[in-house]
Write an enzyme that holds these catalytic residues in place. Structure first.
Site, PDB file in Angstrom:
ATOM      1  N   LYS A 115      21.241  57.790  19.508  1.00  0.00           N
ATOM      2  CA  LYS A 115      20.143  58.742  19.376  1.00  0.00           C
ATOM      3  C   LYS A 115      20.192  59.466  18.023  1.00  0.00           C
ATOM      4  O   LYS A 115      19.162  59.892  17.516  1.00  0.00           O
ATOM      5  CB  LYS A 115      20.176  59.778  20.508  1.00  0.00           C
ATOM      6  CG  LYS A 115      20.017  59.198  21.903  1.00  0.00           C
ATOM      7  CD  LYS A 115      18.684  58.493  22.090  1.00  0.00           C
ATOM      8  CE  LYS A 115      18.362  58.222  23.548  1.00  0.00           C
ATOM      9  NZ  LYS A 115      19.235  57.223  24.196  1.00  0.00           N
TER      10      LYS A 115
HETATM   11  C1  LIG Z   1      19.105  56.306  25.111  1.00  0.00           C
HETATM   12  C2  LIG Z   1      20.204  55.354  25.243  1.00  0.00           C
HETATM   13  C3  LIG Z   1      19.963  53.992  25.468  1.00  0.00           C
HETATM   14  C4  LIG Z   1      18.591  53.428  25.703  1.00  0.00           C
HETATM   15  O1  LIG Z   1      17.673  53.516  24.667  1.00  0.00           O
HETATM   16  P1  LIG Z   1      16.128  53.409  24.995  1.00  0.00           P
HETATM   17  O2  LIG Z   1      15.480  53.594  23.698  1.00  0.00           O
HETATM   18  O3  LIG Z   1      15.838  54.534  25.953  1.00  0.00           O
HETATM   19  O4  LIG Z   1      15.901  52.095  25.623  1.00  0.00           O
HETATM   20  C5  LIG Z   1      21.047  53.130  25.517  1.00  0.00           C
HETATM   21  N1  LIG Z   1      22.296  53.592  25.380  1.00  0.00           N
HETATM   22  C6  LIG Z   1      22.567  54.885  25.178  1.00  0.00           C
HETATM   23  C7  LIG Z   1      23.981  55.310  25.053  1.00  0.00           C
HETATM   24  C8  LIG Z   1      21.542  55.813  25.091  1.00  0.00           C
HETATM   25  O5  LIG Z   1      21.824  57.104  24.886  1.00  0.00           O
END
Ligand SMILES: *Cc1c(COP(=O)(O)O)cnc(C)c1O
Length: 484
Positions: A115
């Site tokens: 993120k």
């Molecule tokens: C948010 C997240 C995902 C998934 O990403 P999306 O864009 O929601 O598909 C996968 N792994 C982790 C650790 C995340 O924080």
């Protein structure tokens, strides 16, 4: 480059307006009017660029220089990625126990998850616009564990922003919670919500309702830095280009990419990168037991089913909202169709797509739903074989990769590891026999947060809407009313 709602309502806006608004006024997601196209010779010229330089080139295709000058864009990229712990921003690990398989490590940002990649740039960008416009904005974010910490970290201390971080109490790890609640900044407001019947998705329902309260939205200048914001998805296209160019030897080299998926923000970016001309062969959707995307890509059915609590909690998501954004580009940008589907889904919770639509969006995707047992076994085996520790989300991706090895034969595979194992010590303990956590499952920032008091609001889901209105409004009256 102009932007419009994928649902077709409202006006066409410029990049800055799309970023500051979050959602389009009709509740749709903003999309660029067209996707830039990149040819093979261009790709080859980019082969040796650093992450930041590549990002500069790709973002320049989406942002007009009269909105951000190229010096300012470079400055924003420095500000965003110089905080990463690894000088390459995104390093790769070549697995020893699997041939031609690489892990793209997306967790070297300050809050240890992927993120940080989209959020660092988006928050700095939003703040840049706000300062220039002398505006204040309240960013409201729902999190299943990693978005909240990333938003909090980058919003902390920024004078033109307040961050409201809603999380389902007891459905995120203590490390994740502390990443938000131990930040000592007056503009950071974590809100732990009890009794969310369906986990993180419930919070989006309330956020949507806040958006529809026009006077409140206007007064507080409410917006979002969730992946419904185009800025996150745009930024996330870069690591697909970067990964492909780092790992492939030439543009005929077949590369598949496996992605642990929840809201489809990360994969939507991958799909768009491919539509722009990046020759990725298959994009692989790795779902956990919450398999909405798997149903979409395997059966052509978009349906909402009850939540399962899993070891990969950040992807315990029921409605992958970014699917709509991707679908828009697969149905000749037909906003009428998108609007009909979105409205139908909101009413009935289910859509069975016609064959042509299904073929159009599922082309180039494979999908799997991985059980907790498969995730944990994969993590354990990899750690025992080569002392390489994945977090449970990387574990979901790797388990999917393993299952697809035969289908994909000898193709090169890139697996996205989206979080640092230190965010999930409770899960790592389940796969490590002796009780002491290995060094790879710890991180100084997580240790530091253990030694700080926590500060947050708590609220029951039943009263969340009214409570947020009252609390946010009071905060605004106290701190921002007089800021012009
Ligand atoms: C948010 C997240 C995902 C998934 O990403 P999306 O864009 O929601 O598909 C996968 N792994 C982790 C650790 C995340 O924080």
């Amino acid at each position: 480059m102009l932007y419009r709602s994928a649902k077709g309502g409202g006006k066409v806006v410029n990049f800055e307006q799309a970023i500051l608004a979050g959602y389009a006024p009709d509740g749709g997601l903003y999309v660029p009017e067209s996707l830039p196209e990149i040819n093979v010779s261009q790709l080859n010229q980019w082969r040796d660029l650093s992450y930041k330089k590549l990002a500069f080139n790709i973002l320049s295709l989406f942002i007009d220089l009269n909105i951000i000058s190229s010096d300012d864009l470079k400055g924003l990229l420095d500000e965003s990625y110089d905080t990463f712990e690894h000088e390459e921003v995104i390093p790769f690990y070549a697995l020893k126990s699997y041939k031609k398989t690489y892990v793209m490590e997306l967790f070297y940002g300050p809050t240890l998850s992927f993120k940080d990649i989209g959020m660092s740039f988006l928050v700095n960008l939003v703040n840049f616009f706000l300062k220039r416009n002398k505006q204040h904005l309240s960013a409201i974010v729902a999190t299943t564990g990693d978005t909240g910490p990333a938003a909090a970290h980058f919003i902390a201390g920024k004078s033109n922003l307040d961050g409201w971080l809603l999380y389902p109490k007891d459905l995120i790890t203590e490390s994740q919670e502390r990443q938000m609640t131990t930040l000592q900044y007056p503009n950071i407001h974590p809100v732990g919500v009890y009794n969310c019947p369906e986990g993180g998705d419930d919070l989006d329902v309330v956020i949507n309702k806040l958006y529809r309260n026009k006077s409140f939205k206007k007064k507080l200048k409410l917006s979002s830095v969730n992946s419904l914001n185009w800025g996150r998805v745009m930024m996330q296209t870069v690591h697909y280009f970067y990964g492909y160019l780092k790992i492939s030897k030439h543009t005929n080299h077949t590369v598949n990419i496996v992605v642990p998926s929840g809201a489809f923000g990360n994969l939507c970016a991958g799909g768009l990168a491919r539509k722009m001309g990046l020759p990725i062969k298959n994009l692989i959707v790795a779902n956990n037991k919450n398999a909405c995307l798997h149903r979409l890509f395997n059966q052509g059915i978009f349906s909402k089913e009850p939540i399962h609590k899993t070891v990969s909690s950040a992807i315990d998501i029921l409605i992958p909202i970014n699917f709509w954004r991707y679908l828009y580009f697969c149905v000749d940008k037909n906003t009428k169709k998108i609007k009909n589907w979105m409205d139908t889904f909101e009413k009935t919770g289910k859509i069975v797509f016609d064959t042509n639509t299904y073929k159009a969006y599922s082309k180039g995707f494979l999908s799997l739903s991985i059980s907790d047992e498969e995730t944990l076994t994969t993590m354990k085996n990899l750690y025992e074989k080569e002392k390489y520790l994945l977090d449970p989300h990387g574990g979901v991706a790797m388990a999917a990769a393993k299952k697809l090895k035969e289908t994909l034969r000898d193709d090169t595979l890139i697996c996205l590891a989206t979080a640092h194992p230190a965010k999930f010590p409770e899960i790592i303990e389940q796969i490590i026999k002796n009780k002491t956590l290995p060094k790879e499952a710890t991180h100084p920032s997580i240790e530091d947060a253990k030694k700080r008091c926590q500060k947050s609001y708590t609220c029951d889901y039943t009263h969340l809407y009214e409570s947020l209105i009252n609390t946010m409004e009071t905060n605004w009256e106290l701190h921002h009313k007089n800021i012009k």
